[in-house]
Scaffold this motif. Structure first.
Motif: not given
Length: 82
Positions: A11-15, A17-24
């Motif tokens: 659960t630590r990496g979920t945020g 990953r979401l930020v990375g996806l939004l940036l892309m």
């Protein structure tokens, strides 16, 4: 104990990953706007202002569709010392 540690790690990496996806997605929308304005069609040689305009349009992202049209005027690169 091991099961609890595994859940905490997953659960630590979920945020991030979401930020990375939004940036892309943000940058992809900016590149799409630059392509729709035909900034990539200017030929094999693009000057400093052309690269600046493409980069700025990409970074601005979805704001391009809200009326923002960033452009870079003349830019002069420093000459190397002799």
């Amino acid at each position: 104990m091991r099961d609890r540690e595994m859940r905490r790690r997953s659960t630590r990496g979920t945020g991030s990953r979401l930020v990375g996806l939004l940036l892309m997605v943000w940058l992809a929308v900016g590149l799409l706007a630059a392509a729709q304005r035909h900034y990539f069609d200017s030929g094999p040689v693009i000057d400093c202002a052309g690269w600046g305009t493409i980069g700025l349009t990409t970074v601005v992202g979805p704001f391009n569709y809200l009326g923002m049209n960033p452009k870079v005027g003349d830019c002069e690169l420093p000459q190397p010392s002799r």
